[in-house]
Design a protein around this motif. Structure first.
Motif, PDB file in Angstrom:
ATOM      1  N   ALA A  74      -7.003 -10.177  -2.698  1.00 28.33           N
ATOM      2  CA  ALA A  74      -6.904  -8.736  -2.435  1.00 28.33           C
ATOM      3  C   ALA A  74      -5.664  -8.144  -3.105  1.00 28.33           C
ATOM      4  O   ALA A  74      -5.701  -7.015  -3.629  1.00 28.33           O
ATOM      5  CB  ALA A  74      -6.863  -8.484  -0.929  1.00 28.33           C
ATOM      6  N   HIS A  93       0.844  -1.208   0.000  1.00 30.00           N
ATOM      7  CA  HIS A  93       0.000   0.000   0.000  1.00 30.00           C
ATOM      8  C   HIS A  93       0.880   1.259   0.000  1.00 30.00           C
ATOM      9  O   HIS A  93       0.651   2.209  -0.760  1.00 30.00           O
ATOM     10  CB  HIS A  93      -0.904  -0.035   1.233  1.00 30.00           C
ATOM     11  CG  HIS A  93      -1.689   1.221   1.451  1.00 30.00           C
ATOM     12  ND1 HIS A  93      -2.837   1.524   0.745  1.00 30.00           N
ATOM     13  CD2 HIS A  93      -1.490   2.268   2.290  1.00 30.00           C
ATOM     14  CE1 HIS A  93      -3.295   2.696   1.142  1.00 30.00           C
ATOM     15  NE2 HIS A  93      -2.504   3.171   2.079  1.00 30.00           N
ATOM     16  N   ALA A 136     -17.127  -4.059  -0.887  1.00 35.15           N
ATOM     17  CA  ALA A 136     -16.146  -3.194  -0.218  1.00 35.15           C
ATOM     18  C   ALA A 136     -16.632  -2.757   1.156  1.00 35.15           C
ATOM     19  O   ALA A 136     -15.824  -2.562   2.069  1.00 35.15           O
ATOM     20  CB  ALA A 136     -15.850  -1.979  -1.093  1.00 35.15           C
ATOM     21  N   LEU A 141      -5.866  -5.015  -5.420  1.00 39.90           N
ATOM     22  CA  LEU A 141      -5.345  -3.717  -4.963  1.00 39.90           C
ATOM     23  C   LEU A 141      -3.929  -3.426  -5.453  1.00 39.90           C
ATOM     24  O   LEU A 141      -3.581  -2.268  -5.688  1.00 39.90           O
ATOM     25  CB  LEU A 141      -5.337  -3.667  -3.422  1.00 39.90           C
ATOM     26  CG  LEU A 141      -6.669  -3.862  -2.694  1.00 39.90           C
ATOM     27  CD1 LEU A 141      -6.452  -3.880  -1.188  1.00 39.90           C
ATOM     28  CD2 LEU A 141      -7.655  -2.749  -3.065  1.00 39.90           C
ATOM     29  N   ARG A 148     -15.494  -5.239   3.733  1.00 40.38           N
ATOM     30  CA  ARG A 148     -14.046  -5.104   4.016  1.00 40.38           C
ATOM     31  C   ARG A 148     -13.789  -3.861   4.867  1.00 40.38           C
ATOM     32  O   ARG A 148     -12.952  -3.887   5.780  1.00 40.38           O
ATOM     33  CB  ARG A 148     -13.244  -5.007   2.715  1.00 40.38           C
ATOM     34  CG  ARG A 148     -13.479  -6.115   1.698  1.00 40.38           C
ATOM     35  CD  ARG A 148     -13.189  -7.504   2.222  1.00 40.38           C
ATOM     36  NE  ARG A 148     -13.194  -8.485   1.140  1.00 40.38           N
ATOM     37  CZ  ARG A 148     -13.434  -9.781   1.308  1.00 40.38           C
ATOM     38  NH1 ARG A 148     -13.700 -10.258   2.518  1.00 40.38           N
ATOM     39  NH2 ARG A 148     -13.407 -10.609   0.283  1.00 40.38           N
ATOM     40  N   ALA A 149     -14.510  -2.791   4.552  1.00 42.35           N
ATOM     41  CA  ALA A 149     -14.331  -1.550   5.322  1.00 42.35           C
ATOM     42  C   ALA A 149     -14.813  -1.748   6.757  1.00 42.35           C
ATOM     43  O   ALA A 149     -14.166  -1.295   7.713  1.00 42.35           O
ATOM     44  CB  ALA A 149     -15.095  -0.401   4.648  1.00 42.35           C
ATOM     45  N   ASP A 162      -8.466   0.544   4.718  1.00 39.10           N
ATOM     46  CA  ASP A 162      -9.919   0.403   4.762  1.00 39.10           C
ATOM     47  C   ASP A 162     -10.375  -0.961   4.245  1.00 39.10           C
ATOM     48  O   ASP A 162     -11.487  -1.113   3.747  1.00 39.10           O
ATOM     49  CB  ASP A 162     -10.574   1.523   3.942  1.00 39.10           C
ATOM     50  CG  ASP A 162     -10.148   1.473   2.477  1.00 39.10           C
ATOM     51  OD1 ASP A 162      -9.213   0.689   2.155  1.00 39.10           O
ATOM     52  OD2 ASP A 162     -10.744   2.184   1.659  1.00 39.10           O
ATOM     53  N   TYR A 163      -9.503  -1.951   4.334  1.00 42.85           N
ATOM     54  CA  TYR A 163      -9.802  -3.279   3.806  1.00 42.85           C
ATOM     55  C   TYR A 163      -9.330  -4.308   4.836  1.00 42.85           C
ATOM     56  O   TYR A 163      -8.153  -4.637   4.909  1.00 42.85           O
ATOM     57  CB  TYR A 163      -9.073  -3.464   2.472  1.00 42.85           C
ATOM     58  CG  TYR A 163      -9.468  -4.673   1.638  1.00 42.85           C
ATOM     59  CD1 TYR A 163      -9.358  -5.973   2.138  1.00 42.85           C
ATOM     60  CD2 TYR A 163      -9.902  -4.518   0.321  1.00 42.85           C
ATOM     61  CE1 TYR A 163      -9.699  -7.066   1.362  1.00 42.85           C
ATOM     62  CE2 TYR A 163     -10.238  -5.614  -0.469  1.00 42.85           C
ATOM     63  CZ  TYR A 163     -10.134  -6.884   0.065  1.00 42.85           C
ATOM     64  OH  TYR A 163     -10.458  -7.968  -0.716  1.00 42.85           O
TER      65      TYR A 163
END
Lengths: 100, 424
Positions: free
Chosen positions: B233, B204, B401, B237, B404-405, B369-370
């Motif tokens: 993921a 990230h 989503a 991502l 996940r959030a 946020d996941y």
């Protein structure tokens, strides 16, 4: 003699103190995620809940009628009887902590 | 096995109560009424507090060399620059306020016959029962080239603190286009999804700040915790950023060279710009000194009481224990600690400890946020902790989503709740 009296006196005090019932299987793990009342957190507190509402929620998590992220997976590990015992214990803790 | 009778326990309680009432300092060495806990992490501090909560008359001593505890869960966020190390740090003031004696010394040995713990300063503490919760030690004998001094060039960051900050700084100083290599250890080890959460959050950071860089995970395993969720993921991502090299594809690191930050496998060498070596682990050193670790380096325990199978009167909880199906997580440590405390108190009162059930819930962040999770319910079976069938499991592989959030929010909520319970 004096020592025995002292022992009796101390035991008397101990006996008069409220003793929380022993936690049933699984009960103490709940507090890993569910905080006591008074903390404003996304995971709801279990404090102040009636045993009936906790049992009903756990049944709904287990059957899938109430959507969840983890409680559906956890509820399936407990029978109705175990859930009831945990819910009663959580309520009794509320009661004990409400005493002066 | 020597167990104090109900009468001696009560006399111990009465004696210490009477002394306290007269204003004299509390008696030290009331063997019948003192429980000593070695290790002030999620397991040890939880256990000390649970013991005191269940029986306020019990004398409880917590032995922990550090005055400030740095928590591992969420420390991967610190590495990725998403959080400051101070948010991980907790004092023992809250533990002390419960009436627990906190001794900031290292335990250096246990005298089983005299039931005494020896401390680094030479002092000894007598116990009626001892709880050993030392967490893990990193095995510096496992990978040739890796050592206590190599951790400066190739941080492990597997015990939160200075190492966490060092790895973060190395990532911040790395040029765009660099290669980050994480070496992931064989089972069992602390926090099974941890290396993959770390890879995710570093990815990230790289995606946002150093997009030409890449990350390689060299793994001593062919499978890992929450694997399908992580890999799905990563595809979504961080496409092309993370390369996972399994054991059978040559992922096992057989040697390292800290001077060039090179990781050597049977299939070839990897030169890293930032190298994070997470070495194999074993129970913290005091476990072996106390005689509760077996030849695997971990501690076999009775799954009802967490009493050592090697040394009666000593209980082992948390990462150091052989937890059967329970993973080595902070949630597990906390849950085991409370069950162990109840069992210790039952045993001190000559009562049969109740058959427990335990829960683990473990969140990982793939991005801020996941969140994804794994949960399980456990009970004693055939001398080990076994999963209750039909319960537990991971987050769904396919989820919107918003789910996940929500799990990322619950992860943060869990951290605040558990650290509140253990340290506040």
């Amino acid at each position: 003699m004096r020592r025995e009296l002292l022992l009796l006196a101390v035991l008397g005090v101990v006996a008069a103190m409220p003793v929380a019932a022993e936690a049933p299987a699984g009960a103490t793990a709940c507090a890993g995620c569910h905080a006591p009342a008074g903390r404003d957190l996304p995971v709801p507190t279990l404090s102040g809940r009636t045993p009936e509402s906790i049992v009903a929620d756990m049944q709904a998590f287990r059957s899938g009628s109430r959507p969840a992220t983890v409680m559906d997976r956890i509820a399936k590990g407990f029978s109705d009887g175990e859930t009831r015992a945990i819910a009663n214990w959580l309520a009794s803790k509320d009661h004990a902590s409400a005493k002066p | 096995m020597r167990q104090p009778s109900r009468r001696t326990v009560l006399q111990g309680v009465a004696a210490s109560g009477a002394v306290a009432a007269l204003g004299a300092p509390p008696a030290i060495g009331q063997a019948q009424s003192r429980v000593v806990v070695i290790g002030g992490g999620f397991a040890g501090a939880s256990c000390a507090r649970a013991l005191k909560q269940e029986d306020h008359n019990l004398a409880v001593t917590l032995v922990e060399p550090q005055t400030l505890y740095t928590a591992c869960p969420f420390s991967n966020e610190v590495i990725a620059g998403l959080r400051e190390i101070e948010a991980q740090q907790f004092t023992y003031d809250g533990v002390r306020r419960d009436g627990i004696e906190v001794v900031h010394q290292a335990a250096t040995g246990v005298d089983h016959a005299a039931r005494r713990v020896r401390l680094a300063d030479g002092a000894e503490i007598e116990y009626a029962r001892l709880v050993v919760a030392p967490g893990v030690d990193l095995r510096f004998d496992a990978i040739p080239g890796y050592s206590e001094t190599a951790v400066e060039a190739m941080p492990h960051a597997w015990k939160a603190g200075g190492q966490t900050v060092l790895l973060r700084r190395q990532l911040a100083e790395m040029a765009d286009g660099g290669t980050v290599v994480i070496s992931s250890p064989p089972n069992p080890f602390r926090c099974p999804p941890g290396p993959y959460e770390r890879a995710s959050l570093i990815a990230h950071y790289l995606k946002l700040s150093k997009p030409k860089s890449k990350l390689i995970i060299l793994d001593a395993k062919d499978q890992f915790s929450k694997q399908r969720l992580f890999q799905a993921a990563w595809q979504e991502l961080y496409p092309g950023l993370i390369e996972w090299v399994s054991l059978s594809m040559g992922g096992r690191v057989t040697e390292v060279d800290p001077s060039t930050k090179t990781l050597i496998t049977e299939f070839g060498n990897h030169e890293a710009d930032v190298a994070n070596v997470i070495p194999p682990q074993r129970a913290g050193a005091i476990a072996a000194m106390a005689g509760v670790a077996d030849q695997t380096g971990w501690c076999p325990i009775d799954p009802v009481t967490f009493e050592s199978k090697l040394q009666p009167g000593i209980h082992v909880i948390g990462d150091a224990a052989i937890g059967g199906a329970m993973p080595k997580s902070a949630f597990t440590a906390n849950a085991q600690a409370k069950v162990c405390a109840a069992a210790v108190i039952s045993l001190l009162r000559d009562r049969k400890p109740a058959e427990p059930k335990l829960i683990n819930t473990c969140y990982s962040l793939v991005a801020p946020d996941y969140g994804i999770s794994i949960a399980g319910v456990y009970r004693p079976k055939d001398g080990l902790l076994a999963e209750v069938e039909g319960a537990g499991g991971t987050s769904p592989l396919s989820a919107p989503a918003s789910v996940r959030a929500a799990e990322a929010v619950y992860a943060d909520s869990w951290f605040r709740t558990i650290t509140g319970e253990v340290f506040a």
